[in-house]
Design a protein around this motif. Structure first.
Motif, PDB file in Angstrom:
ATOM      1  N   GLU A   1       4.718  17.974 -24.128  1.00 60.10           N
ATOM      2  CA  GLU A   1       5.191  19.250 -23.575  1.00 60.10           C
ATOM      3  C   GLU A   1       5.297  20.379 -24.601  1.00 60.10           C
ATOM      4  O   GLU A   1       4.868  21.514 -24.320  1.00 60.10           O
ATOM      5  CB  GLU A   1       6.526  19.070 -22.852  1.00 60.10           C
ATOM      6  N   PRO A   2       5.864  20.149 -25.808  1.00 56.76           N
ATOM      7  CA  PRO A   2       5.966  21.278 -26.750  1.00 56.76           C
ATOM      8  C   PRO A   2       4.613  21.887 -27.098  1.00 56.76           C
ATOM      9  O   PRO A   2       4.479  23.126 -27.158  1.00 56.76           O
ATOM     10  CB  PRO A   2       6.634  20.641 -27.979  1.00 56.76           C
ATOM     11  N   TYR A   3       3.605  21.066 -27.311  1.00 53.57           N
ATOM     12  CA  TYR A   3       2.294  21.601 -27.661  1.00 53.57           C
ATOM     13  C   TYR A   3       1.595  22.240 -26.466  1.00 53.57           C
ATOM     14  O   TYR A   3       0.914  23.261 -26.595  1.00 53.57           O
ATOM     15  CB  TYR A   3       1.433  20.509 -28.298  1.00 53.57           C
ATOM     16  N   LEU A   4       1.774  21.686 -25.288  1.00 54.89           N
ATOM     17  CA  LEU A   4       1.196  22.293 -24.094  1.00 54.89           C
ATOM     18  C   LEU A   4       1.830  23.654 -23.815  1.00 54.89           C
ATOM     19  O   LEU A   4       1.147  24.599 -23.389  1.00 54.89           O
ATOM     20  CB  LEU A   4       1.365  21.364 -22.893  1.00 54.89           C
ATOM     21  N   ARG A   5       3.121  23.768 -24.062  1.00 50.06           N
ATOM     22  CA  ARG A   5       3.785  25.060 -23.861  1.00 50.06           C
ATOM     23  C   ARG A   5       3.250  26.098 -24.852  1.00 50.06           C
ATOM     24  O   ARG A   5       3.022  27.253 -24.484  1.00 50.06           O
ATOM     25  CB  ARG A   5       5.298  24.927 -24.011  1.00 50.06           C
ATOM     26  N   ALA A   6       3.047  25.697 -26.090  1.00 50.23           N
ATOM     27  CA  ALA A   6       2.518  26.638 -27.082  1.00 50.23           C
ATOM     28  C   ALA A   6       1.135  27.125 -26.674  1.00 50.23           C
ATOM     29  O   ALA A   6       0.825  28.323 -26.775  1.00 50.23           O
ATOM     30  CB  ALA A   6       2.463  25.977 -28.456  1.00 50.23           C
ATOM     31  N   ALA A   7       0.285  26.213 -26.203  1.00 44.66           N
ATOM     32  CA  ALA A   7      -1.052  26.610 -25.752  1.00 44.66           C
ATOM     33  C   ALA A   7      -0.962  27.581 -24.589  1.00 44.66           C
ATOM     34  O   ALA A   7      -1.701  28.580 -24.531  1.00 44.66           O
ATOM     35  CB  ALA A   7      -1.855  25.364 -25.350  1.00 44.66           C
ATOM     36  N   TRP A   8      -0.059  27.314 -23.663  1.00 43.12           N
ATOM     37  CA  TRP A   8       0.134  28.197 -22.504  1.00 43.12           C
ATOM     38  C   TRP A   8       0.603  29.578 -22.947  1.00 43.12           C
ATOM     39  O   TRP A   8       0.107  30.608 -22.466  1.00 43.12           O
ATOM     40  CB  TRP A   8       1.142  27.572 -21.550  1.00 43.12           C
ATOM     41  N   LEU A   9       1.550  29.626 -23.878  1.00 45.41           N
ATOM     42  CA  LEU A   9       2.047  30.913 -24.369  1.00 45.41           C
ATOM     43  C   LEU A   9       0.950  31.716 -25.058  1.00 45.41           C
ATOM     44  O   LEU A   9       0.924  32.950 -24.979  1.00 45.41           O
ATOM     45  CB  LEU A   9       3.217  30.687 -25.338  1.00 45.41           C
ATOM     46  N   LEU A  10       0.044  31.025 -25.735  1.00 40.78           N
ATOM     47  CA  LEU A  10      -1.058  31.704 -26.424  1.00 40.78           C
ATOM     48  C   LEU A  10      -2.218  32.034 -25.485  1.00 40.78           C
ATOM     49  O   LEU A  10      -3.113  32.810 -25.844  1.00 40.78           O
ATOM     50  CB  LEU A  10      -1.577  30.834 -27.571  1.00 40.78           C
ATOM     51  N   GLY A  11      -2.222  31.421 -24.309  1.00 41.84           N
ATOM     52  CA  GLY A  11      -3.323  31.626 -23.377  1.00 41.84           C
ATOM     53  C   GLY A  11      -4.603  30.949 -23.814  1.00 41.84           C
ATOM     54  O   GLY A  11      -5.699  31.439 -23.547  1.00 41.84           O
ATOM     55  N   ILE A  12      -4.471  29.817 -24.480  1.00 40.98           N
ATOM     56  CA  ILE A  12      -5.620  29.086 -25.016  1.00 40.98           C
ATOM     57  C   ILE A  12      -5.613  27.664 -24.470  1.00 40.98           C
ATOM     58  O   ILE A  12      -4.557  27.021 -24.379  1.00 40.98           O
ATOM     59  CB  ILE A  12      -5.591  29.095 -26.559  1.00 40.98           C
ATOM     60  N   GLU A  13      -6.780  27.174 -24.115  1.00 42.13           N
ATOM     61  CA  GLU A  13      -6.895  25.830 -23.557  1.00 42.13           C
ATOM     62  C   GLU A  13      -6.476  24.779 -24.597  1.00 42.13           C
ATOM     63  O   GLU A  13      -6.790  24.922 -25.785  1.00 42.13           O
ATOM     64  CB  GLU A  13      -8.332  25.555 -23.112  1.00 42.13           C
ATOM     65  N   PRO A  14      -5.782  23.728 -24.164  1.00 44.85           N
ATOM     66  CA  PRO A  14      -5.393  22.669 -25.106  1.00 44.85           C
ATOM     67  C   PRO A  14      -6.572  22.113 -25.901  1.00 44.85           C
ATOM     68  O   PRO A  14      -6.430  21.793 -27.085  1.00 44.85           O
ATOM     69  CB  PRO A  14      -4.778  21.605 -24.192  1.00 44.85           C
ATOM     70  N   SER A  15      -7.729  22.008 -25.264  1.00 48.28           N
ATOM     71  CA  SER A  15      -8.893  21.454 -25.952  1.00 48.28           C
ATOM     72  C   SER A  15      -9.378  22.358 -27.087  1.00 48.28           C
ATOM     73  O   SER A  15     -10.151  21.907 -27.947  1.00 48.28           O
ATOM     74  CB  SER A  15     -10.039  21.215 -24.963  1.00 48.28           C
ATOM     75  N   ASP A  16      -8.933  23.612 -27.116  1.00 52.69           N
ATOM     76  CA  ASP A  16      -9.297  24.542 -28.179  1.00 52.69           C
ATOM     77  C   ASP A  16      -8.186  24.679 -29.230  1.00 52.69           C
ATOM     78  O   ASP A  16      -8.242  25.561 -30.088  1.00 52.69           O
ATOM     79  CB  ASP A  16      -9.615  25.924 -27.599  1.00 52.69           C
ATOM     80  N   CYS A  17      -7.191  23.801 -29.153  1.00 53.74           N
ATOM     81  CA  CYS A  17      -6.061  23.859 -30.087  1.00 53.74           C
ATOM     82  C   CYS A  17      -6.162  22.758 -31.135  1.00 53.74           C
ATOM     83  O   CYS A  17      -6.556  21.625 -30.848  1.00 53.74           O
ATOM     84  CB  CYS A  17      -4.735  23.711 -29.338  1.00 53.74           C
ATOM     85  N   ILE A  18      -5.782  23.113 -32.341  1.00 54.88           N
ATOM     86  CA  ILE A  18      -5.721  22.177 -33.468  1.00 54.88           C
ATOM     87  C   ILE A  18      -4.268  22.062 -33.897  1.00 54.88           C
ATOM     88  O   ILE A  18      -3.616  23.074 -34.181  1.00 54.88           O
ATOM     89  CB  ILE A  18      -6.570  22.673 -34.646  1.00 54.88           C
ATOM     90  N   VAL A  19      -3.740  20.862 -33.925  1.00 60.82           N
ATOM     91  CA  VAL A  19      -2.355  20.602 -34.315  1.00 60.82           C
ATOM     92  C   VAL A  19      -2.323  20.142 -35.766  1.00 60.82           C
ATOM     93  O   VAL A  19      -3.152  19.324 -36.173  1.00 60.82           O
ATOM     94  CB  VAL A  19      -1.737  19.525 -33.396  1.00 60.82           C
ATOM     95  N   VAL A  20      -1.366  20.664 -36.537  1.00 53.54           N
ATOM     96  CA  VAL A  20      -1.158  20.197 -37.912  1.00 53.54           C
ATOM     97  C   VAL A  20       0.229  19.595 -37.994  1.00 53.54           C
ATOM     98  O   VAL A  20       1.235  20.282 -37.760  1.00 53.54           O
ATOM     99  CB  VAL A  20      -1.310  21.336 -38.936  1.00 53.54           C
ATOM    100  N   GLU A  21       0.310  18.315 -38.320  1.00 50.30           N
ATOM    101  CA  GLU A  21       1.560  17.565 -38.289  1.00 50.30           C
ATOM    102  C   GLU A  21       1.730  16.705 -39.532  1.00 50.30           C
ATOM    103  O   GLU A  21       0.755  16.216 -40.101  1.00 50.30           O
ATOM    104  CB  GLU A  21       1.586  16.646 -37.065  1.00 50.30           C
ATOM    105  N   ASP A  22       2.985  16.513 -39.930  1.00 49.62           N
ATOM    106  CA  ASP A  22       3.269  15.603 -41.052  1.00 49.62           C
ATOM    107  C   ASP A  22       3.864  14.290 -40.562  1.00 49.62           C
ATOM    108  O   ASP A  22       4.147  13.411 -41.375  1.00 49.62           O
ATOM    109  CB  ASP A  22       4.235  16.254 -42.045  1.00 49.62           C
ATOM    110  N   SER A  23       4.069  14.140 -39.250  1.00 49.73           N
ATOM    111  CA  SER A  23       4.748  12.943 -38.745  1.00 49.73           C
ATOM    112  C   SER A  23       3.962  12.288 -37.626  1.00 49.73           C
ATOM    113  O   SER A  23       3.180  12.941 -36.912  1.00 49.73           O
ATOM    114  CB  SER A  23       6.144  13.287 -38.226  1.00 49.73           C
ATOM    115  N   ALA A  24       4.197  10.995 -37.430  1.00 48.59           N
ATOM    116  CA  ALA A  24       3.549  10.255 -36.353  1.00 48.59           C
ATOM    117  C   ALA A  24       3.977  10.742 -34.968  1.00 48.59           C
ATOM    118  O   ALA A  24       3.126  10.920 -34.095  1.00 48.59           O
ATOM    119  CB  ALA A  24       3.817   8.757 -36.508  1.00 48.59           C
TER     120      ALA A  24
END
Length: 227
Positions: A145-168
């Motif tokens: 949900e947190p990442y899907l909400r960010a994509a929605w706020l940006l108006g960008i499809e999830p498949s066009d999003c790159i996540v950078v994370e330090d944790s599993a």
């Protein structure tokens, strides 16, 4: 080509804050007369405070409620947050993202209070910055949900999003959201086991990992190992 977005986790990814989280958690727990179990710091990387509280209940029989724990931990954290600094390599990565024309957002499992304190301390709090915190969603990471909400706020499809994370947990969230996920472990955390499908970047090579993913070229480029 559709516009891309890079969604950065905050603690341990943009902000060198994991030690402060651990120290203030330990201080809060000790103020109630308990001691953190051995290895607790490693186990809670990427966890929201509610999940940390449940783990305390399970491991040491912690009796105070989550609200009491939050009150003491957050007070100690806010008091010391001004001393926080960006993680080495974060500035270069964000500059590269901006130069590429990609959108950017911060997606944290911390509450809004701590997220604002962190971003202000490192000079990232600014009008127009899209950020999603634990208070903005029903379910935190590892839920998508947190990442899907960010994509929605940006108006960008999830498949066009790159996540950078330090944790599993964060990597699981990004993958469940249908996004490309880069695991960028802190230099002192080679023990982090990212889920299959995560592109694992070396601690000093995040830009090198982002470059082929944000390139408009059809040229095939080499990326780091896949977990």
């Amino acid at each position: 080509m559709s516009r891309k977005a890079v969604l950065f986790d905050m603690d341990g990814t943009l902000v060198d804050s994991e030690l402060l989280h651990f120290e203030t958690m330990a201080a809060a727990v000790e103020s109630f007369g308990y001691a953190l179990p051995e290895g607790f710091g490693e186990r809670i990387t990427g966890m929201a405070i509610g999940d940390c509280h449940r783990l305390l209940v399970e491991t040491i029989g912690f009796a105070p409620g989550v609200g009491e724990l939050v009150g003491r931990k957050y007070a100690a954290y806010i008091d010391r947050a001004n001393g926080l600094r960006k993680r080495a390599g974060a500035d270069a990565a964000m500059a590269f993202v901006r130069a590429s024309g990609a959108a950017m957002a911060v997606v944290s499992n911390s509450d809004r209070m701590l997220t604002s304190a962190n971003l202000s301390a490192i000079g990232l709090q600014a009008p127009g910055l899209v950020s999603v915190t634990r208070n903005d969603v029903r379910y935190g990471k590892p839920d998508p949900e947190p990442y899907l909400r960010a994509a929605w706020l940006l108006g960008i499809e999830p498949s066009d999003c790159i996540v950078v994370e330090d944790s599993a947990p964060g990597a699981y969230a990004g993958l469940a959201a249908g996004m490309t996920v880069i695991g960028w472990p802190e230099p002192h955390r080679p023990d982090i086991a990212f889920p299959a499908g995560t592109i694992v970047a070396e601690a000093d090579s995040l830009v090198a990992t982002l470059r082929p993913l944000l390139s408009n070229s059809s040229e095939t480029l080499t990326v780091p190992r896949i977990a």
